[in-house]
Design an enzyme around this catalytic site. Structure first.
Site, PDB file in Angstrom:
ATOM      1  CG  ASP A 135      -1.908  -1.141   1.165  1.00 19.37           C
ATOM      2  OD1 ASP A 135      -2.266  -1.662   0.264  1.00 19.37           O
ATOM      3  OD2 ASP A 135      -2.415  -1.683   2.289  1.00 19.37           O
ATOM      4  CD  GLU A 183      -8.620  -4.083   0.795  1.00 18.76           C
ATOM      5  OE1 GLU A 183      -8.918  -4.089   1.853  1.00 18.76           O
ATOM      6  OE2 GLU A 183      -7.743  -4.984   0.377  1.00 18.76           O
TER       7      GLU A 183
END
Length: 320
Positions: free
Chosen positions: A32, A199
């Protein structure tokens, strides 16, 4: 039927994806990721999920990347499980200050909160942790308050977040960009296919459109539990003329009704790309950055590498 259609789409697009740009230095430790270039001297900084959020710097977008320290060496000030293991940083430069948003949670729960830290330089030891923004979630909420993303439009701080449950939501932050405005979060994206695997949203403005990038599928643990082909992480997009909603995919399907156009999926030795963001680089132009597994190296979360691709918006849709 939906799974077969997705597999066909992945097969059709797999040969069209470009490989990521070369990366030198430490290109792991990048789950991420968030990227930014320091305005004062052009040094690049990279942040990613894990611990106190490691700080890497580089003289160029592609490296060599060198570890400098941590944003939160003593953990987050948020009193919550997971406060020593912050997730999904999102960094922005606002009025001479760098704002880094992060999530505190534990895997698979809704007991989550989004925090923020600020710095004038991004160097280790200069970060001030302000704790929770007030954007939080508990069991039973429609959303999960992780994976934050900020976009400032006409002076308003739009804050997009979410993971699984009812997927992607948006609210606003106060004018100081440190605290929730109190506005009720509204839904931007929903994949109706259980378990609603969306997400990692990132909203980017290009031309007349706002593009909602998001990750879909299984993100993690590939070394112990490989998902069925096509169910691994992939990067999707919808677009809208308004930042607050009305996002549709290239076929006109609403993002709130399982819409989404594939931007980047597994191909060649690249597996499970996701956790993405977009940066407008002075050399390369708009680039998509993300993490991925190189299948010739290993499938463990610690093996995930930094991927960067230039984006072509000439068709009105991002192509990498």
């Amino acid at each position: 039927m939906a799974t077969w259609l997705l597999l066909l789409a992945l097969a059709a697009y797999a040969t069209a994806f470009s490989n990521p740009l070369a990366c030198s230095g430490t290109c792991t430790d990048t789950h991420d990721p968030s990227l930014i270039r320091r305005s004062s001297d052009g040094t690049y900084y990279r942040f990613a999920t894990g611990g106190g959020i490691d700080i890497y710097s580089s003289p160029s977008l592609t490296g060599p990347w060198t570890l400098q320290g941590e944003v939160l060496p003593n953990g987050s000030g948020i009193d919550s499980p997971g406060s020593d293991d912050a997730w999904a940083p999102d960094v922005h430069y606002i009025d001479s200050t760098y704002y880094l948003y992060y999530a505190v949670s534990t895997f698979g729960t809704q007991e989550s909160a989004i925090g923020v830290a600020t710095s004038a330089t991004m160097a280790p030891g200069t970060w001030t942790d302000h704790g929770s923004t007030g954007v939080e979630s508990v069991t039973g909420d429609d959303y999960n308050a992780i994976d934050p993303n900020l976009i400032v439009v006409d002076g308003t701080n739009y804050f997009t977040f979410g993971s699984f449950w009812a997927d992607i939501f948006q609210t606003t932050l106060a004018s100081d960009a440190l605290a929730w405005s109190g506005g009720a979060p509204h839904n931007l994206e929903l994949n109706a296919t259980a378990p609603q695997p969306s997400e990692g949203s990132y909203v980017y403005q290009y031309g007349a459109y706002f593009y909602l990038f998001f990750s879909s599928g299984s993100c993690c643990g590939y070394d112990t539990d490989r998902p069925a082909p096509g169910d691994e992480y992939k990067i999707m997009v919808c677009r809208s003329e308004e930042v607050t909603g009305g996002y549709v995919d290239a076929h006109g399907t609403a993002c709130t009704h399982s819409g989404g156009t594939l931007v980047l999926g597994s191909h060649g030795v690249v597996y499970g790309p996701g956790g993405q963001g977009v940066y407008d680089d002075p050399t390369y132009g708009p680039v998509l950055y993300y993490h991925y597994v190189d299948t010739t190296i290993g499938y463990a979360d610690a093996d995930k590498l930094l991927g960067i691709n230039q984006i072509d918006f000439s068709s009105g849709w991002p192509v990498v």
